[in-house]
Design an enzyme around this catalytic site. Structure first.
Site, PDB file in Angstrom:
ATOM      1  N   ASP A 270      67.731  75.618  80.383  1.00  0.00           N
ATOM      2  CA  ASP A 270      69.067  76.209  80.422  1.00  0.00           C
ATOM      3  C   ASP A 270      69.788  75.656  81.655  1.00  0.00           C
ATOM      4  OD1 ASP A 270      71.223  77.945  80.990  1.00  0.00           O
ATOM      5  OD2 ASP A 270      70.249  79.590  79.912  1.00  0.00           O
ATOM      6  N   VAL A 271      70.948  75.029  81.444  1.00  0.00           N
ATOM      7  CA  VAL A 271      71.621  74.346  82.563  1.00  0.00           C
ATOM      8  C   VAL A 271      72.186  75.305  83.602  1.00  0.00           C
ATOM      9  CG1 VAL A 271      72.194  72.226  81.296  1.00  0.00           C
ATOM     10  CG2 VAL A 271      73.829  74.153  81.313  1.00  0.00           C
TER      11      VAL A 271
ATOM     12  N   LEU B  46      77.170  67.974  78.145  1.00  0.00           N
ATOM     13  CA  LEU B  46      77.738  68.507  76.898  1.00  0.00           C
ATOM     14  C   LEU B  46      77.299  69.942  76.624  1.00  0.00           C
ATOM     15  CD1 LEU B  46      78.338  65.465  76.462  1.00  0.00           C
ATOM     16  CD2 LEU B  46      77.654  65.736  74.085  1.00  0.00           C
TER      17      LEU B  46
ATOM     18  N   ALA C 236      82.062  66.922  79.326  1.00  0.00           N
ATOM     19  CA  ALA C 236      82.702  67.182  78.037  1.00  0.00           C
ATOM     20  C   ALA C 236      83.645  68.363  78.202  1.00  0.00           C
ATOM     21  CB  ALA C 236      81.644  67.489  76.974  1.00  0.00           C
TER      22      ALA C 236
ATOM     23  N   TYR D 284      85.654  80.471  77.280  1.00  0.00           N
ATOM     24  CA  TYR D 284      85.492  79.036  77.014  1.00  0.00           C
ATOM     25  C   TYR D 284      86.590  78.241  77.731  1.00  0.00           C
ATOM     26  CZ  TYR D 284      84.885  74.814  74.085  1.00  0.00           C
ATOM     27  OH  TYR D 284      84.679  73.536  73.617  1.00  0.00           O
TER      28      TYR D 284
ATOM     29  N   TYR E 105      84.167  67.708  93.437  1.00  0.00           N
ATOM     30  CA  TYR E 105      83.007  66.884  93.822  1.00  0.00           C
ATOM     31  C   TYR E 105      83.443  65.431  94.011  1.00  0.00           C
ATOM     32  CZ  TYR E 105      79.100  70.181  93.629  1.00  0.00           C
ATOM     33  OH  TYR E 105      78.218  71.199  93.914  1.00  0.00           O
TER      34      TYR E 105
HETATM   35  P1  NAD Z   1      77.173  72.501  69.708  1.00  0.00           P
HETATM   36  O1  NAD Z   1      77.217  73.987  69.807  1.00  0.00           O
HETATM   37  O2  NAD Z   1      76.694  71.894  68.439  1.00  0.00           O
HETATM   38  O3  NAD Z   1      76.305  71.889  70.894  1.00  0.00           O
HETATM   39  C1  NAD Z   1      76.196  72.477  72.159  1.00  0.00           C
HETATM   40  C2  NAD Z   1      74.754  72.311  72.621  1.00  0.00           C
HETATM   41  O4  NAD Z   1      74.625  72.876  73.935  1.00  0.00           O
HETATM   42  C3  NAD Z   1      73.755  73.051  71.711  1.00  0.00           C
HETATM   43  O5  NAD Z   1      72.672  72.205  71.402  1.00  0.00           O
HETATM   44  C4  NAD Z   1      73.324  74.242  72.559  1.00  0.00           C
HETATM   45  O6  NAD Z   1      72.050  74.712  72.230  1.00  0.00           O
HETATM   46  C5  NAD Z   1      73.424  73.667  73.966  1.00  0.00           C
HETATM   47  N1  NAD Z   1      73.584  74.678  75.013  1.00  0.00           N
HETATM   48  C6  NAD Z   1      74.434  75.735  75.022  1.00  0.00           C
HETATM   49  N2  NAD Z   1      74.287  76.421  76.161  1.00  0.00           N
HETATM   50  C7  NAD Z   1      73.320  75.788  76.893  1.00  0.00           C
HETATM   51  C8  NAD Z   1      72.724  76.020  78.160  1.00  0.00           C
HETATM   52  N3  NAD Z   1      73.083  77.064  78.935  1.00  0.00           N
HETATM   53  N4  NAD Z   1      71.767  75.163  78.582  1.00  0.00           N
HETATM   54  C9  NAD Z   1      71.382  74.111  77.817  1.00  0.00           C
HETATM   55  N5  NAD Z   1      71.916  73.838  76.608  1.00  0.00           N
HETATM   56  C10 NAD Z   1      72.877  74.668  76.158  1.00  0.00           C
HETATM   57  O7  NAD Z   1      78.641  71.984  70.058  1.00  0.00           O
HETATM   58  P2  NAD Z   1      79.250  70.509  70.009  1.00  0.00           P
HETATM   59  O8  NAD Z   1      80.340  70.515  69.031  1.00  0.00           O
HETATM   60  O9  NAD Z   1      78.165  69.508  69.909  1.00  0.00           O
HETATM   61  O10 NAD Z   1      79.915  70.436  71.451  1.00  0.00           O
HETATM   62  C11 NAD Z   1      79.308  69.711  72.515  1.00  0.00           C
HETATM   63  C12 NAD Z   1      80.227  69.716  73.725  1.00  0.00           C
HETATM   64  O11 NAD Z   1      81.476  69.126  73.384  1.00  0.00           O
HETATM   65  C13 NAD Z   1      80.528  71.113  74.265  1.00  0.00           C
HETATM   66  O12 NAD Z   1      80.546  71.057  75.678  1.00  0.00           O
HETATM   67  C14 NAD Z   1      81.909  71.400  73.738  1.00  0.00           C
HETATM   68  O13 NAD Z   1      82.618  72.276  74.582  1.00  0.00           O
HETATM   69  C15 NAD Z   1      82.536  70.015  73.707  1.00  0.00           C
HETATM   70  N6  NAD Z   1      83.612  69.947  72.702  1.00  0.00           N
HETATM   71  C16 NAD Z   1      83.325  69.827  71.379  1.00  0.00           C
HETATM   72  C17 NAD Z   1      84.355  69.797  70.454  1.00  0.00           C
HETATM   73  C18 NAD Z   1      84.105  69.632  68.984  1.00  0.00           C
HETATM   74  O14 NAD Z   1      85.080  69.681  68.203  1.00  0.00           O
HETATM   75  N7  NAD Z   1      82.912  69.435  68.516  1.00  0.00           N
HETATM   76  C19 NAD Z   1      85.681  69.894  70.882  1.00  0.00           C
HETATM   77  C20 NAD Z   1      85.931  70.055  72.237  1.00  0.00           C
HETATM   78  C21 NAD Z   1      84.882  70.055  73.146  1.00  0.00           C
HETATM   79  N1  UDP Z   2      70.987  71.012  91.939  1.00  0.00           N
HETATM   80  C1  UDP Z   2      70.212  70.701  90.839  1.00  0.00           C
HETATM   81  N2  UDP Z   2      69.494  69.548  90.875  1.00  0.00           N
HETATM   82  C2  UDP Z   2      69.508  68.694  91.931  1.00  0.00           C
HETATM   83  C3  UDP Z   2      70.329  69.025  93.030  1.00  0.00           C
HETATM   84  C4  UDP Z   2      71.057  70.195  93.007  1.00  0.00           C
HETATM   85  O1  UDP Z   2      70.150  71.441  89.875  1.00  0.00           O
HETATM   86  O2  UDP Z   2      68.837  67.665  91.869  1.00  0.00           O
HETATM   87  C5  UDP Z   2      71.762  72.247  91.888  1.00  0.00           C
HETATM   88  C6  UDP Z   2      71.359  73.260  92.916  1.00  0.00           C
HETATM   89  O3  UDP Z   2      71.039  74.454  92.221  1.00  0.00           O
HETATM   90  C7  UDP Z   2      72.583  73.498  93.754  1.00  0.00           C
HETATM   91  C8  UDP Z   2      73.710  72.938  92.913  1.00  0.00           C
HETATM   92  O4  UDP Z   2      73.114  71.919  92.148  1.00  0.00           O
HETATM   93  O5  UDP Z   2      72.819  74.858  93.966  1.00  0.00           O
HETATM   94  C9  UDP Z   2      74.828  72.344  93.731  1.00  0.00           C
HETATM   95  O6  UDP Z   2      74.293  71.379  94.588  1.00  0.00           O
HETATM   96  P1  UDP Z   2      75.043  70.955  95.919  1.00  0.00           P
HETATM   97  O7  UDP Z   2      74.172  69.978  96.642  1.00  0.00           O
HETATM   98  O8  UDP Z   2      76.397  70.524  95.625  1.00  0.00           O
HETATM   99  O9  UDP Z   2      75.216  72.296  96.722  1.00  0.00           O
HETATM  100  P2  UDP Z   2      74.182  73.239  97.482  1.00  0.00           P
HETATM  101  O10 UDP Z   2      72.797  72.760  97.229  1.00  0.00           O
HETATM  102  O11 UDP Z   2      74.581  73.130  98.880  1.00  0.00           O
HETATM  103  O12 UDP Z   2      74.431  74.591  96.892  1.00  0.00           O
END
Ligand code: NAD
Ligand code: UDP
Ligand code: UDP
Length: 336
Positions: free
Chosen positions: A62-63, A77, A118, A149, A163
């Site tokens: 999870d990002v 993305l 994205a 969103y 950044y």
């Molecule tokens: P999608 O929902 O099919 O794909 C999104 C992916 O992100 C999924 O695989 C999901 O599981 C993953 N994801 C969600 N939250 C996450 C998290 N916290 N950590 C890790 N993974 C996570 O949607 P898409 O259409 O493929 O869109 C992809 C990107 O493009 C998105 O950022 C979306 O905002 C952007 N976008 C898409 C469109 C479109 O028309 N398809 C338009 C504008 C922007």
């Molecule tokens: N971070 C990460 N991977 C890395 C380096 C940083 O996920 O390899 C994350 C980390 O959680 C941090 C955030 O990126 O809080 C922002 O990093 P930055 O160096 O800009 O700020 P700081 O570490 O000072 O919060």
């Protein structure tokens, strides 16, 4: 591929609709691809055909949590994109956009990687300027059901620019307009997947409102080509770049086109318009055209043909259809 040009590339949200196509193209070019996804709306099935490839790696993550890997390029993305999906857990949507961007930018800063964000046409909200150019600041409701969103993505853009200014990072922002094609989730609630699935089932197509609102639909292959050009560009534009197909169409006409192309006997049923649904949306793609030489080539009809064929195969394969029914797809949010 020569080691000099072979890159280690991170694709967050790589198991989603757009991400899976991007991973596929990057792997085909010979790059080492790390696909990171928490499978919230994406699926392992979207990248199953890549799992045997030595250049491809899939990681559940999870990002919103830090990620420590060594890469040369990052395509960020990760984020649910369908209104039904992103409104299901709006707090998580904002966290994914904002904390996700901070973590990926922090990662990019540590390893000095290029990052492509994205972004979305939703940063323009219910636009008062038409077609939308990149210098238009938008018309967004900051407290409505779409704002998790819209504002999350706007904040991610702010973070990218800060950044860049504060740490000299190489960031590229693409504002993606409605994109469609194979591997959209059949139940993601977006208009093309809804209409095609309804047309194939012979059910009425649900047009929200009076159907006069417009969108522009870009075929997935064109969009992926644009993202890769943006990442490859030696002198990228400092600010965001719109990417979409400028052919504008109303939702009522879209429904008629889908019915005709699917050879369906479906009728059209009208349903309430969701709150804050933008009235008109159309990208100006001059910046992408002049700076990247990018322009979409696939017509709506050709894209619909490929998408209808994909959903037809999916429906015919009962096992896949049953698996998808069982998947954790968020239920429609209130108002839908
Ligand atoms: P999608 O929902 O099919 O794909 C999104 C992916 O992100 C999924 O695989 C999901 O599981 C993953 N994801 C969600 N939250 C996450 C998290 N916290 N950590 C890790 N993974 C996570 O949607 P898409 O259409 O493929 O869109 C992809 C990107 O493009 C998105 O950022 C979306 O905002 C952007 N976008 C898409 C469109 C479109 O028309 N398809 C338009 C504008 C922007
Ligand atoms: N971070 C990460 N991977 C890395 C380096 C940083 O996920 O390899 C994350 C980390 O959680 C941090 C955030 O990126 O809080 C922002 O990093 P930055 O160096 O800009 O700020 P700081 O570490 O000072 O919060
Ligand atoms: N829409 C519709 N019927 C549906 C799904 C969506 O008429 O079954 C409309 C929706 O109200 C919006 C447009 O189609 O005006 C595009 O919706 P989508 O959810 O695909 O993407 P958005 O551009 O709103 O993020």
């Amino acid at each position: 591929m020569k080691e000099l040009i072979r890159k280690r590339i991170l694709v967050t949200g790589g198991a989603g609709f757009l991400g899976s196509h991007l991973c596929e193209r990057l792997v085909m070019q010979g790059h080492d691809v790390l696909c990171v996804d928490n499978f919230y709306t994406g699926s392992k099935r979207n990248v199953a055909h890549l799992l045997d490839n030595a250049n491809f790696e899939l990681m559940r993550h999870d990002v919103t949590f830090p990620l420590y890997v060594e890469v040369d390029e990052i395509y960020n993305l990760a984020c649910p994109a369908s209104p039904v999906h992103y409104q299901h857990d709006p707090v998580q949507t904002t966290k994914t956009s904002v904390h996700g961007a901070i973590n990926m930018l922090g990662l990019a800063k540590r390893v000095r990687a290029k990052l492509l964000q994205a972004s979305t046409s939703e940063v323009y909200g219910d636009a008062r300027s038409h077609p939308q150019t990149e210098d238009y600041w938008g018309h967004v409701n900051p407290i409505g059901p779409r704002s998790c969103y819209d504002e999350g993505k706007r904040c991610a853009e702010t973070l990218c620019m800060d950044y860049l200014r504060q740490h000299g990072l190489d960031v590229r922002i693409v504002r993606i307009f409605n994109t469609f094609g194979p591997r959209m989730h059949p139940r993601d609630g977006r208009v093309i997947s809804n209409f095609v699935m309804q047309a194939l089932a012979g059910e009425p197509l649900t047009v929200y409102g009076d159907g006069s609102q417009t969108r522009c639909f870009c075929y997935v292959d064109d969009l992926i080509d644009g993202l890769m050009r943006m990442m490859a560009c030696a002198t990228p534009p400092t600010g965001p770049v719109n990417m979409g197909n400028p052919e504008e169409i109303s939702m009522l006409d879209t429904a008629r086109r889908v019915i005709a192309q699917a050879g369906s006997k479906s009728t059209i049923a009208f349903a309430p318009l969701p709150v804050d649904d933008p009235c008109r949306r159309c990208p100006s793609i001059e910046r992408a055209r002049t700076l990247l030489g990018w322009t979409p080539h696939t017509s709506l009809d050709a894209g619909l043909d490929a998408t209808i064929a994909y959903f037809r195969r999916l429906v015919a394969n009962r096992a896949d259809a049953a698996n998808m029914q069982a998947e954790r797809v968020p239920a429609p949010a209130a108002g839908f």
